[in-house]
Design a protein around this motif. Structure first.
Motif, short mmCIF file in Angstrom:
data_model
loop_
_atom_site.label_atom_id
_atom_site.label_comp_id
_atom_site.label_asym_id
_atom_site.label_seq_id
_atom_site.Cartn_x
_atom_site.Cartn_y
_atom_site.Cartn_z
N LYS A 185 -6.85 0.55 1.73
CA LYS A 185 -6.53 -0.10 0.56
C LYS A 185 -7.55 -0.97 0.27
O LYS A 185 -7.75 -0.83 -1.35
N ASN A 196 -9.41 1.86 -2.02
CA ASN A 196 -9.33 2.15 -3.26
C ASN A 196 -9.54 0.70 -4.35
O ASN A 196 -9.41 0.82 -5.90
N ASP A 226 -10.54 6.86 -5.00
CA ASP A 226 -9.72 7.28 -4.25
C ASP A 226 -10.12 7.92 -3.08
O ASP A 226 -11.31 8.26 -2.36
N ASP A 246 -2.99 12.52 3.29
CA ASP A 246 -2.08 11.20 2.25
C ASP A 246 -2.77 10.54 1.04
O ASP A 246 -3.99 10.17 1.64
N TRP A 247 -2.47 10.83 0.14
CA TRP A 247 -3.51 10.06 -0.93
C TRP A 247 -3.50 9.00 -1.46
O TRP A 247 -2.14 8.73 -1.66
N SER A 248 -3.91 8.02 -1.75
CA SER A 248 -3.90 6.83 -2.73
C SER A 248 -5.52 6.59 -3.51
O SER A 248 -6.14 7.12 -3.27
N PHE A 280 0.95 -1.73 0.41
CA PHE A 280 0.45 0.06 0.16
C PHE A 280 0.53 1.29 -0.10
O PHE A 280 1.95 1.29 0.55
N GLU A 281 1.16 2.46 -0.84
CA GLU A 281 1.39 3.22 -0.73
C GLU A 281 0.77 4.03 -0.72
O GLU A 281 -0.61 4.46 -1.30
N GLN A 282 1.15 5.52 -0.22
CA GLN A 282 0.22 7.24 -0.42
C GLN A 282 1.44 8.09 -0.64
O GLN A 282 2.37 7.76 -0.83
N LYS A 283 0.55 8.62 -1.36
CA LYS A 283 1.22 10.50 -1.87
C LYS A 283 1.11 11.56 -0.85
O LYS A 283 -0.24 11.61 -1.51
#
Length: 320
Positions: free
Chosen positions: A83, A86, A91, A51-53, A33-36
């Motif tokens: 997660k 998503n 989003d 923190d966006w995913s 799982f990653e966030q931007k």
């Protein structure tokens, strides 16, 4: 109506509220799982880190997640929910409340259970700079109280907000405080106090004229922290004034957006006033599900997907 029957029935070990709470808070991990991160500036000169995913879906809908006391957007209950959302075409924007992103905020104030102006700032940011036609809200514990208070306050709710879910909500902050002061919750209270006092000491470095060594020594319980800091920093007379004005319970009758509260009967953080049966019975947009098990933000589920993570997908899809 609407009181919702709960089907949650976990394995034997997770029927213990404390085990469920501790497992979810300490041992559960979320992989792959990653966030931007995105930083936004607030009207008062402070900032929030978001923190966006993202899903792989063309649907333009987003869920905003709000963590609990001393949480952040990397906690398993936030990452796990993000997660699953998503993977179901949402989003996700996970908010790190002030001081919770790993960096001290700029002002003397911080975050608290009723700071709906910060949630509103995130919503306005998304509406003005992103291309989403549908917005959903999900808050946990303190974040759940904040979410419901936002929806029930005297404001115009943007038409893009379609539904909300709040998990393990201290609908009465005073009732919850009374529970947290009991011996059954001593380990949790010690952990919360350690984190909060640590942040207070950091805040003192920047605002020594506002926080004295005596103030810090006077923080023996979580209520003391709210007397010494939360109330002073955010314009309340004392802790009790803060609890009274910021509890979402009084705002529930005004909610006009479909909202689901999921609270567990064996949640040791919640007192009797945290289960708003009467409010749900008299508000057609407020759904209350009281599960027998679940602990505080626990809700263990198979394949590392919690019951509340499955439940939010079902509820959001039902009300669209």
């Amino acid at each position: 109506m609407p009181i919702v029957s709960s089907s949650y029935n976990p394995p034997f070990l997770f029927k213990n509220g404390h085990f469920s709470t501790i497992y979810a808070g300490i041992w559960r991990k979320i992989a792959d799982f990653e966030q931007k991160r995105e930083r936004i500036d607030l009207p008062d000169g402070d900032f929030l880190d978001l923190d966006w995913s993202f899903s792989n879906s063309p649907y333009r809908k987003v869920a905003i997640l709000i963590h609990g006391l001393e949480g952040n957007a990397q906690r398993a209950y936030i990452a796990g929910s993000a997660k699953q959302l998503n993977q179901n075409r949402f989003d996700v924007c996970a908010i790190n409340l002030r001081t919770c992103s790993g960096e001290q905020n700029r002002l003397f104030r911080s975050y608290h259970s009723g700071a709906t102006e910060d949630l509103d700032a995130v919503i306005q940011h998304i509406l003005s700079s992103k291309n989403y036609s549908e917005i959903f809200l999900k808050g946990f514990s303190l974040g759940g109280n904040l979410t419901l208070k936002y929806l029930g306050e005297d404001r115009i709710i943007p038409k893009e907000i379609k539904a909300a879910m709040a998990v393990s909500v201290p609908c009465s902050l005073y009732s919850s405080c009374q529970e947290l002061l009991k011996s059954k919750n001593t380990p949790y209270a010690i952990r919360f106090k350690k984190n909060l006092v640590g942040k207070l000491k950091e805040k003192q470095k920047f605002f020594p004229e506002k926080i004295t060594d005596t103030d810090i020594k006077n923080v023996i319980t979580l209520k003391d922290f709210d007397d010494v800091y939360t109330s002073r920093a955010h314009g309340f007379k004392d802790a009790l004034d803060y609890y009274e004005k910021c509890s979402c319970l009084q705002f529930l009758p005004n909610i006009k957006t479909p909202a689901l509260i999921l609270n567990a009967a064996n949640d040791s953080f919640l007192g009797p006033e945290c289960f708003p049966h009467e409010e749900a019975k008299t508000n057609s947009q407020l759904y209350l599900e009281v599960s027998k098990y679940g602990g505080h933000v626990g809700y263990y589920g198979s394949k590392n997907i919690t019951y509340n993570e499955k439940r939010v997908i079902k509820f959001f899809n039902e009300v669209q």
